[in-house]
Write a protein that holds these residues in place. Sequence first.
Motif, PDB file in Angstrom:
ATOM      1  N   ALA A 230       0.802  -1.220   0.000  1.00 35.47           N
ATOM      2  CA  ALA A 230       0.000   0.000   0.000  1.00 35.47           C
ATOM      3  C   ALA A 230       0.835   1.270   0.000  1.00 35.47           C
ATOM      4  N   ASP A 231       2.154   1.166  -0.176  1.00 33.05           N
ATOM      5  CA  ASP A 231       3.010   2.351  -0.151  1.00 33.05           C
ATOM      6  C   ASP A 231       3.051   2.969  -1.547  1.00 33.05           C
ATOM      7  N   ALA A 232       2.274   4.026  -1.747  1.00 29.15           N
ATOM      8  CA  ALA A 232       2.160   4.640  -3.074  1.00 29.15           C
ATOM      9  C   ALA A 232       3.485   5.222  -3.552  1.00 29.15           C
ATOM     10  N   ALA A 233       4.267   5.788  -2.630  1.00 28.82           N
ATOM     11  CA  ALA A 233       5.550   6.372  -3.020  1.00 28.82           C
ATOM     12  C   ALA A 233       6.500   5.296  -3.536  1.00 28.82           C
ATOM     13  N   ILE A 234       6.524   4.164  -2.884  1.00 25.56           N
ATOM     14  CA  ILE A 234       7.391   3.065  -3.320  1.00 25.56           C
ATOM     15  C   ILE A 234       6.876   2.477  -4.632  1.00 25.56           C
ATOM     16  N   ARG A 235       5.576   2.439  -4.801  1.00 25.58           N
ATOM     17  CA  ARG A 235       5.015   1.956  -6.059  1.00 25.58           C
ATOM     18  C   ARG A 235       5.473   2.849  -7.214  1.00 25.58           C
TER      19      ARG A 235
END
Length: 362
Positions: A230-235
């Motif tokens: 759920a980590d959008a930045a890592i995605r």
Amino acid sequence: MNDSDRKLVAVDIVAVPETAGSALYGMVDVLSAAGELWQTLTHESPAERRLGVQIVAPAPGMFRCGHGVPVVPEKTILQGPAAPVVILPELWLGPEESFHGRYPELMTWLKAAYAAGSEIYSACSGAIMLAESGLLDGCAATSHWGYRALFEREYPQIDFRPEPNLVVADAEGRIVTAGGSTSWHDLALHIIARHISPGEALRIAKVYLLKWHGEGQLPFEPLVRDTLHADAAIRRCEGWLADHFADEAVIAGVTEYSGLAERTLKRRFKRATGVTLKDYVQNLRVEEAKQLLESTGEPVDEICARVGYEDESFFRRLFKRRTGLTPARYRRLFRPVARLAEPAPAEGAQSRVSSGAGARRL
């Protein structure tokens, strides 16, 4: 056991509705041929069946296993003790599914079989059934690499090893698990060698054109897979890395792109994906190198540079560590498969496979 020992060895192959029909009947066919097929073809010696193979199921009557393949078991688990050799073939089971609670009577039968002296073998995802029985608790085991997460989630007490083609769980060699989908080939040869002779295993391998997968599963496992988190930045960083993994200063580049401190980025990346940022970049680079080795005739030094490495010796060591094979061996293993999709050369044209530039570069 040697070839002069002519005792018929009984073999029970377990079948349930989740069983893969190809593995089930492939094992029946190959094991039943031991002692007969080579001898019939070559007239080298009298044909004599060596393994008495039967399909055993939890209940009587015909049923359909995976993909609707009909199965007619010769006996059920209620009809006497298990044979000296028990085999659990591949199952059609999704990596997100659970096998907990299925076939409790069969689990009891498997444990009783082992306690009574039977040797138990599993092929591919058949190891999940063996794990459910509890017989693998505290032991090392393998299965298809795609079930790594399932074993970590459902059976953390088992030392899951996705790399080998066969893993012996106990000191006596009475529990053996085999890896990928066609690992039943290796398992069949192992069983024939152990219960008849290595010579007969070699003869069966020659008749059926079976190959021992000594390279294990690493060459077949994708190094980069989509991880749900759920980590959008890592995605977003994963998307950036897919396009820039070969950049010289890739870590600095993705750090700048993320807007995070480098230490924070590395910590969040490992938590979200399960691998370090450095390992993720290396996996992307090696995965691209694998694709180039499969689909092109480019020399290894050029591929090394294309995926972001100046030091070819380092690249070769990294590639072997990640895949289990040198780049040259990897190309020899997979390039012929990739060529199956290429159009056939025009009549009279020189064959690229035998004499083209790509072949000379291998």
